[in-house]
Design an enzyme around this catalytic site. Structure first.
Site, mmCIF file in Angstrom:
data_model
loop_
_atom_site.group_PDB
_atom_site.id
_atom_site.type_symbol
_atom_site.label_atom_id
_atom_site.label_comp_id
_atom_site.label_asym_id
_atom_site.label_seq_id
_atom_site.Cartn_x
_atom_site.Cartn_y
_atom_site.Cartn_z
ATOM 1 N N PRO A 170 30.136 37.030 64.776
ATOM 2 C CG PRO A 170 28.177 35.754 64.922
ATOM 3 C CD PRO A 170 29.452 36.089 65.668
ATOM 4 C CG HIS A 171 26.363 40.676 62.781
ATOM 5 N ND1 HIS A 171 25.765 40.559 61.534
ATOM 6 C CD2 HIS A 171 25.678 39.837 63.603
ATOM 7 C CE1 HIS A 171 24.761 39.696 61.599
ATOM 8 N NE2 HIS A 171 24.688 39.243 62.854
ATOM 9 N NE ARG A 172 33.841 43.262 58.571
ATOM 10 C CZ ARG A 172 34.890 42.559 58.134
ATOM 11 N NH1 ARG A 172 35.842 42.221 58.967
ATOM 12 N NH2 ARG A 172 34.986 42.214 56.874
ATOM 13 C CG LEU A 173 29.176 42.678 66.738
ATOM 14 C CD1 LEU A 173 27.809 42.382 67.319
ATOM 15 C CD2 LEU A 173 29.520 44.156 66.876
#
Length: 193
Positions: A170-173
């Site tokens: 998620p969230h480009r993590l």
């Protein structure tokens, strides 16, 4: 980090892709380059994998075949959208043995075998009808006979020198696990996303 086995991790992920990917989980992008560094990329199909490497087959006179003959280093990319994962592999390639190429060629469907004879892969084609006519000629030529492997059709095996396993988060993590050779095995590390 502790030594790990990227071949086993790939096998595990590939098995999951075979169960969940709706089309061609064995599809991989193959990046090659000319001796002066001009890159090209295309999709090919993985036909074997394990500690000895990653194997695919093609016409040796194709663009990829010519580029690999001139510059025997390549990169592979597997993207499994259903799993939100990808795997990158880099390393040198070598031509498979004639017996390996013969064995795989014999497993292909007859029309695929005939197509390998009919196609002058990567060369200019004046009209689709020309190719279809060549296919019909090959059908007649081998009518009633086993179709042998064409002399300029074989396979390549990449010997991995590095792996990267990417997982969507998620969230480009995202998570990026890398494997590099170390003391006869593999060392695992992480990269920032």
């Amino acid at each position: 980090m502790a030594d790990s086995d990227p071949f086993q991790l790939f096998s595990d992920w590939f098995a999951e892709a075979q169960a969940s990917e709706p089309n061609d989980p064995e599809a991989m992008s193959l990046a090659t380059a000319t001796p002066d560094g001009r890159p090209s990329v295309r999709i090919v199909l993985l036909k074997g994998h394990g500690p000895d490497g990653f194997t695919f087959y093609t016409n040796l006179d194709s663009r990829k075949g010519a580029e690999l003959a001139a510059n025997s280093r390549a990169a592979l990319l597997f993207h499994w959208k259903s799993l939100r994962r990808q795997v990158r592999v880099e390393g040198p390639v070598e031509t498979v043995s004639d017996s390996d190429a013969d064995e795989y060629f014999a497993t292909r469907g007859r029309d695929s075998q005939l197509g390998a004879w009919a196609s002058w892969q990567s060369r200019p084609l004046d009209a689709r009808e020309t190719f279809e006519k060549r296919f019909d000629e090959m059908s007649r030529r081998f009518d009633g006979d086993t179709v042998p492997r064409p002399p300029r059709w074989s396979g390549f095996r990449m010997k991995p020198e590095s792996f990267e396993f990417w997982s969507d988060r998620p969230h480009r993590l995202h998570e990026r696990r890398v494997f590099t050779p170390a003391a006869g095995g593999w060392r695992e590390g992480l990269l920032y996303p």
